[in-house]
Design an enzyme around this catalytic site. Sequence first.
Site, PDB file in Angstrom:
ATOM      1  CG  HIS A 158      74.747  45.360  47.391  1.00 15.96           C
ATOM      2  ND1 HIS A 158      73.835  46.221  48.044  1.00 15.96           N
ATOM      3  CD2 HIS A 158      76.062  45.574  46.927  1.00 15.96           C
ATOM      4  CE1 HIS A 158      75.017  47.290  48.083  1.00 15.96           C
ATOM      5  NE2 HIS A 158      75.980  46.844  47.443  1.00 15.96           N
ATOM      6  CG  ASP A 193      79.580  48.595  51.110  1.00 17.20           C
ATOM      7  OD1 ASP A 193      80.521  47.726  51.043  1.00 17.20           O
ATOM      8  OD2 ASP A 193      79.293  49.411  50.531  1.00 17.20           O
ATOM      9  CG  HIS A 195      77.252  50.684  47.594  1.00 18.66           C
ATOM     10  ND1 HIS A 195      78.642  50.460  47.545  1.00 18.66           N
ATOM     11  CD2 HIS A 195      77.215  51.744  46.623  1.00 18.66           C
ATOM     12  CE1 HIS A 195      79.266  50.820  46.484  1.00 18.66           C
ATOM     13  NE2 HIS A 195      78.263  51.580  45.720  1.00 18.66           N
ATOM     14  CG  ASP A 282      82.343  50.195  49.523  1.00 23.14           C
ATOM     15  OD1 ASP A 282      81.997  50.541  50.610  1.00 23.14           O
ATOM     16  OD2 ASP A 282      81.894  49.747  48.454  1.00 23.14           O
TER      17      ASP A 282
END
Length: 341
Positions: A158, A193, A195, A282
Amino acid sequence: MKAVYSEKHRSHDPQFFLVRGQVRHTTEQPERADRLLAGLAAGRHTLVEATEFGPGPRARVHSPDYLSFLAEAWEAWSALGDSGPEMIANMHPVRYPATYPTHIVGRLGWHTVDTSCPIGPGTYAAACAAADTAVTAAELIMQGEDASYALCRPPGHHAYRDMASGFCFLNNSAIAAAHLRQRHERVAILDVDVHHGNGTQGIFYERPDVLTVSIHADPTHFNPFVWGYAHERGAGPGLGANLNLPLALGTGDDGYQLALAEAARTIHAFAPGALVVALGLDASEHDPLAGLAITTEGFRRIGATIARLGLPTVFVQEGGYLSDVLGPNLTAVLVGFEAAR
Ligand code: ZN
């Protein structure tokens, strides 16, 4: 495979996490690394200590202003005298024509996307060690290893060129890819991931030499909300070198494999010399962030599909939070990969 690790991650122990207006304890805890180490031990991988590479590798990806900010942040914050135990911005300038601030509170706002990247006294050291961990793993495949794994904490995907975000400070996957670019004309990053890898996308958005592919929970309903849509395809010379594959919340193993097959076709067509896998765990059905529903067997299949790309591969740890299957899911990805090689 060889797995790179540094104990220095422990100096970063964030506390603050703001969720829908409620202050909670962060899910990005040092114990994550212990669970991941147990997963490596179960797979009988060889642990390798991270090598220190100095500022060069991180300077390939991050701006001088941002790196200076990270290095100086804690001392300047502490000198304020009435500051809290962690650095959390109370403003995030949106950068309409503006002036780079000199005050630490202004710089903190300038260089952070959100409140999920609190900086403590040991954050900078841990972030540098995580970047070195990723570069060490990249070096291993440049020296002829077929694949390697980097246990990076804090995670990185990120983080933008000049902004921390979502638990991330230095973009370890991007730094590994930039390091590999010294050897290979084209490098691909596959982000699995849950995200969207928004920082990585941002860093390479206008570059044709690094393909960024991200499979993630649909940002219409899931963090980071404002990046990760299928129509974001790169810009300028990088147009076409960014692929987002958002999945409906709760997608399971079979749906994931369909997206992964599309990712694999795109990576194959790009013909990179090496692959960086931004390995978030995740997407697990048991992850506390609950976006997708991948089983441990599903993670084994993900590893096997990635292996069939036939590329020198660096796995860089991204997200994946405390659950009983965090370690087993890491074991499963790497076992699936090695068995299919
Ligand atoms: Zn994540």
